[in-house]
Design a protein around this motif. Structure first.
Motif, mmCIF file in Angstrom:
data_model
loop_
_atom_site.group_PDB
_atom_site.id
_atom_site.type_symbol
_atom_site.label_atom_id
_atom_site.label_comp_id
_atom_site.label_asym_id
_atom_site.label_seq_id
_atom_site.Cartn_x
_atom_site.Cartn_y
_atom_site.Cartn_z
ATOM 1 N N GLU A 468 36.839 46.855 43.764
ATOM 2 C CA GLU A 468 37.417 47.169 42.454
ATOM 3 C C GLU A 468 38.007 45.918 41.813
ATOM 4 O OE1 GLU A 468 39.564 50.977 41.189
ATOM 5 O OE2 GLU A 468 41.179 49.742 42.008
ATOM 6 N N LEU A 469 38.781 45.155 42.581
ATOM 7 C CA LEU A 469 39.363 43.924 42.048
ATOM 8 C C LEU A 469 38.273 42.939 41.646
ATOM 9 C CD1 LEU A 469 42.365 43.356 44.506
ATOM 10 C CD2 LEU A 469 42.431 44.331 42.202
ATOM 11 N N LEU A 470 37.250 42.816 42.477
ATOM 12 C CA LEU A 470 36.145 41.902 42.168
ATOM 13 C C LEU A 470 35.369 42.367 40.942
ATOM 14 C CD1 LEU A 470 34.896 41.334 45.824
ATOM 15 C CD2 LEU A 470 36.011 39.626 44.370
ATOM 16 N N GLY A 471 35.362 43.679 40.712
ATOM 17 C CA GLY A 471 34.578 44.236 39.606
ATOM 18 C C GLY A 471 35.248 44.150 38.257
ATOM 19 N N ILE A 472 36.603 44.105 38.218
ATOM 20 C CA ILE A 472 37.260 44.193 36.912
ATOM 21 C C ILE A 472 38.193 43.018 36.596
ATOM 22 C CG2 ILE A 472 37.173 46.715 36.960
ATOM 23 C CD1 ILE A 472 40.187 46.709 37.524
ATOM 24 N N CYS A 473 38.544 42.207 37.578
ATOM 25 C CA CYS A 473 39.576 41.177 37.356
ATOM 26 C C CYS A 473 38.977 39.820 36.989
ATOM 27 C CB CYS A 473 40.454 41.032 38.601
ATOM 28 S SG CYS A 473 41.431 42.513 38.965
ATOM 29 N N ASP A 474 39.729 39.069 36.204
ATOM 30 C CA ASP A 474 39.332 37.712 35.832
ATOM 31 C C ASP A 474 39.843 36.685 36.839
ATOM 32 O OD1 ASP A 474 38.223 38.619 33.298
ATOM 33 O OD2 ASP A 474 40.309 38.968 32.716
ATOM 34 N N ARG A 475 40.940 37.034 37.524
ATOM 35 C CA ARG A 475 41.564 36.150 38.490
ATOM 36 C C ARG A 475 42.264 37.040 39.501
ATOM 37 N NH1 ARG A 475 46.466 33.191 37.576
ATOM 38 N NH2 ARG A 475 46.589 34.292 35.594
ATOM 39 N N ILE A 476 42.333 36.607 40.759
ATOM 40 C CA ILE A 476 42.925 37.445 41.804
ATOM 41 C C ILE A 476 43.894 36.616 42.643
ATOM 42 C CG2 ILE A 476 42.489 38.915 43.830
ATOM 43 C CD1 ILE A 476 39.644 39.365 42.678
ATOM 44 N N TYR A 477 45.136 37.130 42.785
ATOM 45 C CA TYR A 477 46.104 36.576 43.723
ATOM 46 C C TYR A 477 46.038 37.362 45.021
ATOM 47 C CZ TYR A 477 48.559 33.974 40.005
ATOM 48 O OH TYR A 477 48.895 33.120 39.000
ATOM 49 N N THR A 478 46.278 36.684 46.136
ATOM 50 C CA THR A 478 46.385 37.373 47.420
ATOM 51 C C THR A 478 47.810 37.247 47.944
ATOM 52 O OG1 THR A 478 45.624 35.369 48.568
ATOM 53 C CG2 THR A 478 43.962 37.072 48.058
ATOM 54 N N LEU A 479 48.231 38.279 48.671
ATOM 55 C CA LEU A 479 49.592 38.360 49.185
ATOM 56 C C LEU A 479 49.524 38.680 50.672
ATOM 57 C CD1 LEU A 479 52.445 38.266 47.786
ATOM 58 C CD2 LEU A 479 52.381 40.764 47.773
ATOM 59 N N SER A 480 50.295 37.956 51.470
ATOM 60 C CA SER A 480 50.365 38.216 52.904
ATOM 61 C C SER A 480 51.804 38.021 53.354
ATOM 62 C CB SER A 480 49.442 37.275 53.686
ATOM 63 O OG SER A 480 49.582 37.463 55.085
ATOM 64 N N ALA A 481 52.355 39.021 54.024
ATOM 65 C CA ALA A 481 53.734 38.950 54.534
ATOM 66 C C ALA A 481 54.715 38.543 53.454
ATOM 67 C CB ALA A 481 53.810 37.988 55.724
ATOM 68 N N GLY A 482 54.495 39.060 52.229
ATOM 69 C CA GLY A 482 55.426 38.806 51.148
ATOM 70 C C GLY A 482 55.220 37.504 50.404
ATOM 71 N N ARG A 483 54.221 36.698 50.806
ATOM 72 C CA ARG A 483 53.987 35.402 50.165
ATOM 73 C C ARG A 483 52.635 35.380 49.455
ATOM 74 N NH1 ARG A 483 57.610 31.511 52.149
ATOM 75 N NH2 ARG A 483 58.600 32.019 54.124
ATOM 76 N N ILE A 484 52.606 34.704 48.318
ATOM 77 C CA ILE A 484 51.332 34.457 47.650
ATOM 78 C C ILE A 484 50.565 33.419 48.465
ATOM 79 C CG2 ILE A 484 50.209 33.585 45.580
ATOM 80 C CD1 ILE A 484 51.536 36.221 45.061
ATOM 81 N N THR A 485 49.382 33.817 48.938
ATOM 82 C CA THR A 485 48.609 32.916 49.809
ATOM 83 C C THR A 485 47.387 32.322 49.128
ATOM 84 O OG1 THR A 485 47.404 34.841 50.669
ATOM 85 C CG2 THR A 485 49.325 34.073 51.924
ATOM 86 N N GLY A 486 47.081 32.784 47.934
ATOM 87 C CA GLY A 486 45.909 32.230 47.260
ATOM 88 C C GLY A 486 45.800 32.742 45.835
ATOM 89 N N GLU A 487 45.045 31.993 45.025
ATOM 90 C CA GLU A 487 44.724 32.349 43.644
ATOM 91 C C GLU A 487 43.261 31.986 43.438
ATOM 92 O OE1 GLU A 487 46.954 30.186 40.795
ATOM 93 O OE2 GLU A 487 45.852 30.993 39.058
ATOM 94 N N VAL A 488 42.426 32.994 43.211
ATOM 95 C CA VAL A 488 40.977 32.775 43.216
ATOM 96 C C VAL A 488 40.375 33.259 41.899
ATOM 97 C CG1 VAL A 488 38.848 33.135 44.507
ATOM 98 C CG2 VAL A 488 41.048 33.290 45.697
ATOM 99 N N PRO A 489 39.630 32.408 41.188
ATOM 100 C CA PRO A 489 38.912 32.875 39.995
ATOM 101 C C PRO A 489 37.855 33.895 40.393
ATOM 102 C CG PRO A 489 38.967 30.475 40.116
ATOM 103 C CD PRO A 489 39.434 30.983 41.436
ATOM 104 N N ARG A 490 37.562 34.788 39.488
ATOM 105 C CA ARG A 490 36.600 35.853 39.774
ATOM 106 C C ARG A 490 35.258 35.294 40.263
ATOM 107 N NH1 ARG A 490 34.990 40.394 35.275
ATOM 108 N NH2 ARG A 490 33.584 41.674 36.518
ATOM 109 N N ALA A 491 34.806 34.224 39.640
ATOM 110 C CA ALA A 491 33.482 33.681 39.966
ATOM 111 C C ALA A 491 33.407 33.168 41.393
ATOM 112 C CB ALA A 491 33.120 32.570 38.983
ATOM 113 N N GLU A 492 34.559 32.807 41.979
ATOM 114 C CA GLU A 492 34.563 32.249 43.329
ATOM 115 C C GLU A 492 34.983 33.252 44.396
ATOM 116 O OE1 GLU A 492 37.047 28.795 43.276
ATOM 117 O OE2 GLU A 492 36.116 27.981 41.447
ATOM 118 N N ALA A 493 35.394 34.439 43.973
ATOM 119 C CA ALA A 493 35.962 35.404 44.920
ATOM 120 C C ALA A 493 34.883 36.251 45.588
ATOM 121 C CB ALA A 493 36.947 36.319 44.198
ATOM 122 N N THR A 494 35.070 36.481 46.881
ATOM 123 C CA THR A 494 34.251 37.428 47.638
ATOM 124 C C THR A 494 35.204 38.268 48.483
ATOM 125 O OG1 THR A 494 34.015 35.983 49.566
ATOM 126 C CG2 THR A 494 32.356 35.758 47.799
#
Length: 511
Positions: A468-494
Motif C-alpha cells: 500500500e505504501l509503495l503504491g500510493i506514497c511519493d516518499r517513505i520514512y521507516t521507523l524502528s524502536a522509536g527512531r527514524i531509520t531511513g527515508e526512501v523515494p518511491r522510485a527506490e523503495a522495495t
C-alpha cells in the motif's frame, strides 16, 4: 459423493429500506476451509448472523440444513448446541475475567450450583495447549494482546464441541506473526475434521488457506470455485464486478514547498515514564505530497502521530513543530486543529466515530465552530455540508440521517475522512486508513487521498501494508524502536529495502 455439512438455500434478509441478502445459496463441505469474499456491505456478515441465530428464524426467508436436518435457530445458543460457533470481528470477551472464566462463560463446569474451579482451570489449560497459547488459565484477558484474545475465542469454541467454526475477519487486527499462527491453527483444525468458514479481505491469506471460495456481491451469490482454479485477480473481479488491473490509481504529484517539519521529536510512555517510545524523530512534509511511515508493531508510528496531534498521547514530549517556516505550539487537539493539522485514527469504531449518531453529526463533530453562530449550530447548514460530503466521498447510505454504526467499514472510513477534511487541514495524518476495508473501497480511499494531495494538502500515511505504501506514497520514512531509520523515494523503495530499515537494531541507529 461430497459430504455437505451445511446448505443455505434462498436466504433473503431485509432491513428497513435495504435488502441485505437476496436469494443467497451457500454449501459448505465437511472438513474444508471455505472463504467468503466480497466488498464491505456485500452481505457476508449478515449471512453468517442468519446462520448462527443472531438473526433468528422468522426474520429472514429461505432454508438452512445442517448435517442433513432442517434448522430453525431462535438464537446463538441453538446454533451452538448443534456445533456452529461464530467468532465476530469485534471479540466478545469479558476483559476483567480470567481466560478460564471466559472460555466456560455460560457453559460452567458446575455441580449443584457450585463451580469446580480445579476442573475449570485444568480443562482451560488443556484447550490453551490445543490452540498453542502459552498462558495460564487464570490470567485476566485484559492482559492479553489481540492475537492471544483471538486464540482464547477459538479455545472457547472448541470447548463447545464445535463442528463448524465461522471466523469474521480473524486477522484484521493482527500482526504478521500472529496471523500466521492463527492460520496454521485453522489448518490443524481442518485436519482434525473441523469445518471452517472464514470471511477475509486479505486475499493472500484466502489463497493460502482456503479449499474453496464463495463470492458475494450486493447481497447475492456470484459464484463458488475451487482454490486451484482461482487467482487474486479473479477473486477481485468477482467481488467488485470488474477487473482491478492496477489496485492503486495512477497519480502524478505536484509537490510544493515544505509545510511541516518535525524536529528531534521525543515521546515517553504514559505508563512507564522512563521508556522512550519515539526518540529524536525528524521528518518533513510538503504540499501536494503523500508521505508514508512504515514500521513494525511497536515501532512507535501511532505514538508519533498522536503526540504531534495535540499531544493526545505520551508524556514528557520534546522537540519542535515548524509549520510554514515558523515554530508552532500544538499542546492540545484544538490547537493542532487550529494550526491546520488533522489526525484520522487507526481505530475508527472506538476513537474516530460516534457509532450511535448519524452521518451528519459525525461529519460536523470536529468543525462545529464553522457552523455555529452565537453558540448555536445551524442545522440546515450542517445537513447541507454532510450532503455535500456524502456525494463527493460516495458514502453509500440512504441519507445523512443514517446511523454510522450500521454502515460498512469502507463507508465508515469515508465519514472519518469527511470529518477531518471539513476542518480544512493543511496536514492530514492517516493512521491505517484502509484497515478492514475491501479492495474496491480501498481504491476509492486511495483516489480520495490523491485528490487531497492535488488540492495542496500534505498527507502522512501510516500503514502496516508495505504494498500500500509503495503504491500510493511519493516518499517513505521507516521507523524502528522509536527512531527514524531511513527515508526512501518511491522510485527506490522495495518491500525488501523497507523491511531491512524497519528491522534495524537499536545500536545501528543510535545518533
Amino acid at each position: 459423493m461430497t459430504d455437505t455439512i451445511l446448505r443455505m438455500s434462498g436466504i433473503t434478509k431485509t432491513f428497513p429500506g435495504v435488502k441485505a441478502l437476496q436469494d443467497v445459496n451457500l454449501e459448505v463441505r465437511r472438513g474444508e476451509i471455505l472463504a467468503i469474499c466480497g466488498e464491505n456491505g456485500a452481505g457476508k456478515s449478515t449471512l453468517m448472523k442468519v446462520l448462527s441465530g443472531v438473526y433468528p428464524h422468522g426474520t429472514y426467508d429461505g432454508d438452512i440444513e445442517f448435517e442433513g436436518e432442517p434448522c430453525h435457530f431462535s438464537g446463538i445458543r441453538d446454533s451452538e448446541h448443534r456445533g456452529i460457533v461464530i467468532i465476530h470481528q469485534e471479540l466478545a470477551l469479558a476483559s476483567n475475567l480470567s481466560i478460564a472464566e471466559n472460555i466456560f462463560l455460560g457453559n460452567e463446569r458446575a455441580k449443584h450450583g457450585w463451580i469446580n474451579w480445579n476442573e475449570t482451570n485444568a480443562a482451560a489449560d488443556e484447550l490453551l495447549r490445543r490452540v498453542g497459547l502459552n498462558e495460564s488459565a487464570v490470567t485476566p484477558v485484559i492482559e492479553l494482546g489481540v492475537g492471544k484474545q483471538q486464540l482464547v475465542e477459538i479455545a472457547k469454541a472448541l470447548s463447545k464441541d464445535v463442528k463448524l467454526l465461522i471466523l469474521d475477519e480473524p486477522t484484521a487486527a493482527l500482526n504478521d506473526a500472529d496471523s500466521e499462527h492463527l492460520l496454521g491453527l485453522l489448518r490443524g483444525l481442518r485436519d482434525e475434521g473441523i469445518t471452517c468458514v472464514i470471511i477475509s479481505h486479505k486475499l493472500n491469506e484466502v489463497m493460502g488457506i482456503s479449499d474453496r471460495v464463495t463470492i458475494l456481491r450486493d447481497g447475492k451469490t456470484i459464484w463458488t470455485d475451487e482454490i486451484e482454479n482461482l487467482s487474486e485477480e479473479k477473486i477481485i473481479a468477482g467481488m467488485v464486478g470488474r477487473s482491478l488491473e492496477n489496485r492503486y490509481p495512477d497519480h502524478e504529484p505536484t509537490i510544493g514547498e515544505e509545510i511541516l517539519r518535525i524536529e528531534d521529536w521525543t515521546v515517553y510512555s504514559p505508563t512507564q515514564s522512563d521508556r522512550a517510545l519515539v526518540r529524536k524523530a525528524n521528518l518533513t512534509l510538503r504540499r501536494g505530497e503523500i508521505v508514508g511511515l512504515a514500521g513494525l508493531m511497536g515501532a512507535g508510528r501511532t505514538e508519533l502521530a498522536m503526540s504531534v496531534f495535540g499531544r493526545s498521547y505520551g508524556v514528557n514530549i520534546s522537540g519542535k513543530l515548524i509549520k510554514d517556516g515558523k515554530e508552532i505550539q500544538a499542546r492540545t487537539v484544538r490547537e493542532a486543529i487550529d494550526h491546520g493539522i488533522a489526525y484520522a485514527t487507526e481505530d475508527r469504531k472506538r476513537y474516530g466515530l460516534n457509532l450511535i449518531e448519524d452521518i451528519k453529526r459525525n461529519v460536523s463533530a470536529a468543525g462545529l465552530s464553522k457552523l455555529a453562530n452565537a453558540g448555536w449550530v445551524d442545522g440546515n447548514e450542517e445537513r447541507k455540508v454532510a450532503d455535500e460530503f456524502r456525494a463527493s466521498m460516495n458514502i453509500k447510505a440512504p441519507s445523512v440521517e443514517s446511523v454510522v454504526g450500521k454502515l460498512s467499514g469502507g463507508n465508515q472510513q469515508k465519514v472519518v475522512l469527511s470529518k477531518w477534511i471539513f476542518t480544512d487541514p493543511d496536514v492530514l495524518i492517516l493512521d491505517e486508513p484502509t484497515r478492514g476495508i475491501d479492495v474496491g473501497a480501498k481504491y476509492e480511499i486511495y483516489t480520495i487521498i490523491n485528490r487531497l494531495a492535488d488540492e495542496g494538502k500534505a498527507i502522512l500515511v501510516i500503514s502496516s501494508e508495505l504494498p500500500e505504501l509503495l503504491g500510493i506514497c511519493d516518499r517513505i520514512y521507516t521507523l524502528s524502536a522509536g527512531r527514524i531509520t531511513g527515508e526512501v523515494p518511491r522510485a527506490e523503495a522495495t518491500q525488501e529495502s523497507l523491511m531491512t530499515l524497519m528491522t534495524k537494531e537499536e545500536q545501528e541507529v543510535a545518533p
